[in-house]
Write an enzyme that holds these catalytic residues in place. Structure first.
Site, PDB file in Angstrom:
ATOM      1  N   ASP A  60       0.848  -1.201   0.000  1.00  0.00           N
ATOM      2  CA  ASP A  60       0.000   0.000   0.000  1.00  0.00           C
ATOM      3  C   ASP A  60       0.881   1.248   0.000  1.00  0.00           C
ATOM      4  OD1 ASP A  60      -2.182   1.647   0.165  1.00  0.00           O
ATOM      5  OD2 ASP A  60      -2.648   1.183   2.254  1.00  0.00           O
ATOM      6  N   LYS A  62       0.528   3.833  -2.283  1.00  0.00           N
ATOM      7  CA  LYS A  62      -0.246   4.982  -2.802  1.00  0.00           C
ATOM      8  C   LYS A  62       0.637   5.892  -3.656  1.00  0.00           C
ATOM      9  CE  LYS A  62      -3.827   4.998   0.791  1.00  0.00           C
ATOM     10  NZ  LYS A  62      -3.303   4.097   1.837  1.00  0.00           N
ATOM     11  N   ASP A  65       2.805  10.394  -8.884  1.00  0.00           N
ATOM     12  CA  ASP A  65       3.880  11.214  -9.440  1.00  0.00           C
ATOM     13  C   ASP A  65       3.678  11.263 -10.946  1.00  0.00           C
ATOM     14  OD1 ASP A  65       6.453  12.505  -9.862  1.00  0.00           O
ATOM     15  OD2 ASP A  65       7.102  11.631  -7.950  1.00  0.00           O
ATOM     16  N   PRO A  67       3.960  10.042 -14.808  1.00  0.00           N
ATOM     17  CA  PRO A  67       3.888   8.642 -15.256  1.00  0.00           C
ATOM     18  C   PRO A  67       5.234   7.922 -15.290  1.00  0.00           C
ATOM     19  CG  PRO A  67       2.420   9.989 -16.570  1.00  0.00           C
ATOM     20  CD  PRO A  67       3.183  10.948 -15.693  1.00  0.00           C
ATOM     21  N   ALA A  68       6.277   8.573 -15.773  1.00  0.00           N
ATOM     22  CA  ALA A  68       7.570   7.878 -15.886  1.00  0.00           C
ATOM     23  C   ALA A  68       8.107   7.494 -14.504  1.00  0.00           C
ATOM     24  CB  ALA A  68       8.582   8.768 -16.606  1.00  0.00           C
ATOM     25  N   THR A 115     -10.575   8.697   2.495  1.00  0.00           N
ATOM     26  CA  THR A 115     -11.759   8.848   3.353  1.00  0.00           C
ATOM     27  C   THR A 115     -11.534   9.897   4.442  1.00  0.00           C
ATOM     28  OG1 THR A 115     -10.954   6.897   4.494  1.00  0.00           O
ATOM     29  CG2 THR A 115     -12.790   6.576   3.005  1.00  0.00           C
ATOM     30  N   ARG A 206      -6.357  -2.808  13.204  1.00  0.00           N
ATOM     31  CA  ARG A 206      -6.304  -2.855  14.664  1.00  0.00           C
ATOM     32  C   ARG A 206      -7.225  -3.868  15.342  1.00  0.00           C
ATOM     33  NH1 ARG A 206      -6.457   3.540  14.637  1.00  0.00           N
ATOM     34  NH2 ARG A 206      -7.640   2.914  12.793  1.00  0.00           N
TER      35      ARG A 206
HETATM   36  O1  C5P Z   1      -6.644  -0.409  11.918  1.00  0.00           O
HETATM   37  P1  C5P Z   1      -7.604  -0.233  10.811  1.00  0.00           P
HETATM   38  O2  C5P Z   1      -8.529  -1.409  10.574  1.00  0.00           O
HETATM   39  O3  C5P Z   1      -8.362   1.078  10.885  1.00  0.00           O
HETATM   40  O4  C5P Z   1      -6.641  -0.161   9.545  1.00  0.00           O
HETATM   41  C1  C5P Z   1      -7.079   0.225   8.299  1.00  0.00           C
HETATM   42  C2  C5P Z   1      -5.941   0.257   7.325  1.00  0.00           C
HETATM   43  O5  C5P Z   1      -6.459   0.687   6.086  1.00  0.00           O
HETATM   44  C3  C5P Z   1      -4.808   1.209   7.662  1.00  0.00           C
HETATM   45  O6  C5P Z   1      -3.590   0.618   7.174  1.00  0.00           O
HETATM   46  C4  C5P Z   1      -5.144   2.458   6.870  1.00  0.00           C
HETATM   47  O7  C5P Z   1      -4.003   3.180   6.489  1.00  0.00           O
HETATM   48  C5  C5P Z   1      -5.819   1.878   5.655  1.00  0.00           C
HETATM   49  N1  C5P Z   1      -6.781   2.743   4.972  1.00  0.00           N
HETATM   50  C6  C5P Z   1      -7.897   3.297   5.606  1.00  0.00           C
HETATM   51  N2  C5P Z   1      -8.779   4.072   4.902  1.00  0.00           N
HETATM   52  C7  C5P Z   1      -8.582   4.290   3.617  1.00  0.00           C
HETATM   53  C8  C5P Z   1      -7.479   3.723   2.962  1.00  0.00           C
HETATM   54  C9  C5P Z   1      -6.591   2.942   3.681  1.00  0.00           C
HETATM   55  O8  C5P Z   1      -8.110   3.088   6.789  1.00  0.00           O
HETATM   56  N3  C5P Z   1      -9.462   5.001   2.946  1.00  0.00           N
END
Ligand code: C5P
Length: 233
Positions: A60, A62, A65, A67-68, A115, A206
């Protein structure tokens, strides 16, 4: 059968990451590594999490930047054979396509709108809202550019499924078993609700990794999903 869960291994160090990965690997399909661990340890953290475990890797990072540069970054990490690699959809069509072409064995997943951004924050960065319109626009663009997966909230799954069809993997964070602490996640769904809405892979961190026994927590959620799928079959 393992559950369609990607456990977010947001661990403070490589030893903890390896331990969490080994405990959950018998129960889930995937483990997810993010920027914090990858920037600190690089490929070593991937190797130590894989260890002897048969589990897919979700990287993950993300990427966002030109494209190249994204192509170069995707090529670099493609050697680690991640099953999924994330890029920001906001990088645009050519950037997404560059990642897809540079890592042909990896499913490129586009992150539509973080989000953490609410409508006011979107307005501020010049992204036309409301958020769900921006999500839909970026999802369609990403799929047209070759992305085979999208990261979205459980609340967006059913509308995005209607938009992009059955072949695109929909990945949802913001998943909490009933009664679990929501932490900083605002709009959550239970694992059963997210799957029923049409999600293919649930990102759960978590509730599993901070449990006294992460393996047992993963097994409990996996069993609940199995029961729900038997009941709906
Ligand atoms: O601990 P938890 O269940 O909240 O972890 C969610 C994971 O998903 C984390 O690694 C967080 O960075 C990732 N994430 C998120 N919401 C997003 C995209 C990724 O919580 N929209």
């Amino acid at each position: 059968m393992v559950a369609p869960i990607a456990v977010a291994i947001d661990a403070p160090d490589i030893e903890t990451a390896a331990r969490w990965a080994s405990s959950v690997a018998p129960h889930v399909s995937t483990v997810k590594v993010g920027l914090e661990l990858y920037l600190r340890y690089g490929p070593d953290v991937i190797a130590s999490m894989r260890g002897a475990n048969k589990v897919a890797l979700f990287l993950d990072l993300k990427l966002h930047d030109i494209p190249a540069t994204v192509a170069g970054a995707a090529r670099s990490v493609a050697r680690l054979r991640p099953s999924i690699l994330t890029v920001h959809a906001a990088g645009g069509r050519d950037m997404i396509r560059a990642a897809v072409e540079a890592a042909p064995e990896t499913r490129i997943a586009a992150v539509t709108v973080l989000t953490s951004l609410e409508d006011a924050a979107l307005e501020e960065i010049g992204l036309r809202g409301p958020a769900h319109d921006a999500v839909r626009r970026l999802a369609v663009l990403s799929v047209e550019a070759g992305a085979r997966a999208l990261v979205c909230s459980p609340h967006e799954v059913s509308s995005l499924r209607a938009e992009v069809g059955p072949d695109i993997t929909l990945i949802t964070p913001g998943v909490r078993p009933a009664g679990a602490d929501k932490g900083d996640q605002a709009r959550v769904a239970t694992p059963e609700e997210a799957i029923a809405a049409g999600a293919d892979l649930l990102v759960i961190g978590r509730p599993i990794t901070r449990a006294a026994d992460p393996g047992a927590a993963a097994a409990t959620i996996a069993a609940a999903l199995r029961r729900a799928s038997t009941a709906s079959a």
